[in-house]
Design an enzyme around this catalytic site. Structure first.
Site, PDB file in Angstrom:
ATOM      1  N   HIS A   1       2.293   3.546  -9.131  1.00  0.00           N
ATOM      2  CA  HIS A   1       2.079   2.101  -9.343  1.00  0.00           C
ATOM      3  C   HIS A   1       3.208   1.546 -10.122  1.00  0.00           C
ATOM      4  O   HIS A   1       3.601   0.376  -9.800  1.00  0.00           O
ATOM      5  CB  HIS A   1       0.685   1.954 -10.152  1.00  0.00           C
ATOM      6  CG  HIS A   1      -0.198   2.037  -9.302  1.00  0.00           C
ATOM      7  ND1 HIS A   1      -0.763   1.811  -8.287  1.00  0.00           N
ATOM      8  CD2 HIS A   1      -1.342   3.117  -9.649  1.00  0.00           C
ATOM      9  CE1 HIS A   1      -1.929   2.301  -7.585  1.00  0.00           C
ATOM     10  NE2 HIS A   1      -1.980   3.129  -8.621  1.00  0.00           N
TER      11      HIS A   1
ATOM     12  N   LEU B   1      10.508 -20.519  -4.730  1.00  0.00           N
ATOM     13  CA  LEU B   1       9.449 -19.806  -3.995  1.00  0.00           C
ATOM     14  C   LEU B   1       8.416 -19.922  -4.754  1.00  0.00           C
ATOM     15  O   LEU B   1       8.113 -19.683  -6.129  1.00  0.00           O
ATOM     16  CB  LEU B   1      10.153 -18.263  -3.957  1.00  0.00           C
ATOM     17  CG  LEU B   1       9.174 -17.376  -3.591  1.00  0.00           C
ATOM     18  CD1 LEU B   1       8.916 -17.511  -1.988  1.00  0.00           C
ATOM     19  CD2 LEU B   1       9.404 -16.008  -4.126  1.00  0.00           C
TER      20      LEU B   1
ATOM     21  N   ASP C   1       0.756  -1.160   0.065  1.00  0.00           N
ATOM     22  CA  ASP C   1      -0.054  -0.261   0.057  1.00  0.00           C
ATOM     23  C   ASP C   1       0.744   1.184  -0.018  1.00  0.00           C
ATOM     24  O   ASP C   1       1.978   1.003   0.523  1.00  0.00           O
ATOM     25  CB  ASP C   1      -1.061   0.188   1.235  1.00  0.00           C
ATOM     26  CG  ASP C   1      -1.983   0.868   1.208  1.00  0.00           C
ATOM     27  OD1 ASP C   1      -2.166   1.314  -0.248  1.00  0.00           O
ATOM     28  OD2 ASP C   1      -2.608   1.491   2.196  1.00  0.00           O
TER      29      ASP C   1
END
Ligand code: IPE
Ligand code: IPE
Ligand code: MG
Length: 611
Positions: free
Chosen positions: A398, A490, A381
């Protein structure tokens, strides 16, 4: 990526004059010659099948034209296989299927003995096109052999969308790969779809006579019924006032659909010229249909040479200028075969590399294995505020946030984390402006196509709903999931169009269905049953939930998995964090005491010394 500085074998065909002036720098190998011949055949096929498409491909930069011919020729070959009147429908369907299967095999092998497939495979490898998007279109062509009837425009449109749009999308990907994106803003998507409908309707009207000769009338019943008597007359090859009214109404509709001036807003001017010119050519084609009258039932009308020249001459000048302003790129030769049903992970993974080290040399802390979280989930955020504080549009925040996401993946790999889940776009984020939504989703799509995560030992997955997401994003997400599924480093789950309540609701629905089918007894449903019906049943519980951006809430993120997560809130905006912040969060987590509701064992009682 490399900036194009010299022509390659395939480009030689596209620039014959330049080639003649230059002495041959090297002699061509047999493979080069075969490839050139393959592309030349594709070019001829395109020109013969559709001169207007050939002219449009000529408006593309020389380096992209061979790819345009290969794609077009492949579509034409499949159409021809489905149309061959010498064979029964089942035989024609089998031929289309055999060609499609052979393509998959050829893509895996990286070459083909069939010239059109050879050119197409070369194009896919060279421009990193994922041809799996064409599978549906090829199946649709196969099914066309049994004839088509559409009750209404909705059915007709679904057919068009299935059979044509994926081919046009490949051309759009091609432009993107070359660094001249034919980007469609989300709010222009409908224009684009209408435009393709209009192109298809124009084609159907043009080929009305030849199609009727084969018993085909590819207009929806809804449209035919609006002009009583027209269908019967057409099927008997009779031109009447009813047929004239039908054709007039259809050309008007097609003209309206292909006239979409806003569609090219914000596109690269070269790509916009190709699309705008194609709209002009389609309108000229519709004029020719209008002018043909009864002759329409005999042969396919074509616009006059003068009408075409009036459109194409200025377009050639405009496109040459537009392309001269842009240095195009060709993706590097990194990836091997791109398979129509998904690339072979084994072949891809020979090139796995370690994450790049931190420029400052920082290394991850040593965490005891029993103190290490298995699953870290992050609410990324603060992008918007980061940008606003710098006087930039939110979209810049962004874009900057993408680098922070890469850092998290590097940091997770370096510290040995098993599961990382990133919240990228929530079901509530649709409340934002179209511009911002487009930027967020486009940044994700781009990253999937060419981001630095691609070659790391990361199994990528997506959690969320397709819903209103752009189709190409959904395709890219599924492609990456397929491509990386065998990796063991991962597991990265990116939540896009994800909502925790939505996930719970879907799970409840799946469970209800299982109960209805008699697979589970409603009164015995356990938490484990519920977990097994989650969209990703193997996702472990979240151990550590971290939110940046100075907010302390979970915003509909992973309610099932995070019920016992340790929470970690930090003030920095997302673009300002890097892998060291992840390591700090994990270090802090490793010091926490987790009880899961149990009481801690009491410290041993100190006994008083006996006298
Ligand atoms: C998070 O940053 C990214 C997404 C929600 C997609 P924000 O865009 O929410 O940034 P702020 O919270 O407005 O600063
Ligand atoms: C949560 O951030 C969603 C993502 C990070 C993708 P928001 O910024 O949308 O959440 P709220 O609106 O502050 O709760
Ligand atoms: Mg926010």
């Amino acid at each position: 990526m490399r900036v194009i500085s010299q022509s390659t074998t395939a480009d030689l065909d596209a620039a014959p004059r330049a080639r003649r002036r230059r002495p041959a720098a090297r002699s061509l190998t047999g493979e080069d010659l075969t490839l050139r011949a393959a592309y030349r055949l594709c070019r001829r096929t395109t020109r013969q099948h559709d001169p207007a498409i050939h002219a449009l491909i000529q408006l593309m930069p020389a380096v992209l034209r061979p790819a345009g011919w290969a794609l077009w020729a492949a579509a034409s070959v499949l159409d021809d296989l489905a149309d061959q009147r010498d064979a029964e429908p089942a035989e024609r369907a089998a031929r289309v299927e055999a060609w499609t299967e052979a393509l998959q095999h050829d893509l895996a092998a990286g070459t083909s003995t069939d010239p059109v497939r050879h050119a197409l495979v070369h194009t896919a490898l060279r421009w990193r096109l994922d041809l799996s998007g064409l599978q549906g279109a090829m199946i649709s062509t196969r099914d066309d052999v049994h004839g088509r009837r559409f009750a209404d425009w909705t059915e007709w449109r679904a057919w068009c969308n299935e059979g044509i749009t994926p081919w046009v999308d490949q051309v759009r990907h091609l432009f993107e790969q070359a660094g001249a994106p034919m980007t469609l803003r989300l709010d222009r998507r409908v224009d684009y779809e209408r435009f393709i409908d209009g192109a298809q309707l124009t084609d159907i009207l043009t080929d009305l006579g030849p199609d009727l000769g084969q018993g085909l009338l590819l207009l929806p019943q809804e449209a035919l019924d609006a002009c009583p008597g027209a269908e019967g007359d057409l099927r008997q090859g009779r031109w009447s006032p009813a047929t004239a009214a039908l054709i007039g109404a259809m050309t008007d509709l097609a003209r309206q659909w292909v006239t979409r001036p806003a569609m090219t807003t914000g596109m690269h001017p070269g790509a916009a010229t190709v699309l705008d010119t194609s709209a002009c050519l389609l309108r000229a084609q519709l004029d020719a249909v209008d002018a043909a009258g009864p002759a329409l039932l005999k042969r396919a009308p074509r616009p006059s040479l003068v009408a075409r020249a009036r459109i194409l001459t200025p377009a050639r000048i405009r496109s040459r200028l537009a392309w001269s302003l842009t240095p195009l790129t060709v993706p590097g030769p990194r990836r091997p075969a791109v398979n129509a049903s998904g690339p072979s992970p084994a072949a891809e993974d020979t090139a796995l590399r370690p994450p790049p080290p931190r420029p400052d040399g920082a290394r991850p802390p040593q965490i005891d294995a029993d103190r290490m979280p298995s699953h870290v989930a992050i609410i990324m955020d603060g992008n918007g505020r980061w940008a606003e504080q710098r006087g930039l549009p939110r979209s810049e925040g962004h874009r900057a946030g993408t680098a922070a996401a890469h850092e998290m993946v590097y940091g997770a790999l370096e510290i040995g984390l098993r599961h990382l889940t990133l919240y990228a776009f929530s079901t509530e984020n649709w409340k934002r402006g179209t511009e911002e939504i487009t930027t967020i989703l486009e940044a994700i799509r781009r990253d999937l196509d060419e981001g630095p995560i691609r070659d790391l030992d990361v199994r990528q997955r997506w959690s969320g709903r397709p819903g209103k997401l752009p189709e190409e994003l959904v395709r890219a997400l599924m492609r990456e999931e397929r491509r990386t599924h065998a990796r063991t480093g991962l597991t990265l789950t990116v939540c896009i169009n994800y909502g925790g309540r939505d996930e719970i609701t879907r799970t409840a629905a799946a469970l209800a269905q299982a109960a209805q089918a008699g697979d589970v007894a409603p009164h015995l449903i356990s938490e484990d049953d519920f977990a097994r019906h989650l969209p990703h049943p193997d996702m472990p519980d979240v151990d550590l939930l971290w939110r940046t951006g100075n907010e302390q809430r979970t915003s509909n993120f992973l309610p099932w998995h995070a019920t016992y997560a340790e929470l970690h809130f930090t003030p920095d905006h997302w673009p300002d964090v890097d892998r060291r912040d992840l390591w700090r969060a994990i270090t802090e987590y490793s010091r926490r005491q987790r009880r899961h509701g149990a009481a801690l064992p009491s410290p041993p009682l100190r006994r008083s010394p006996r006298n």
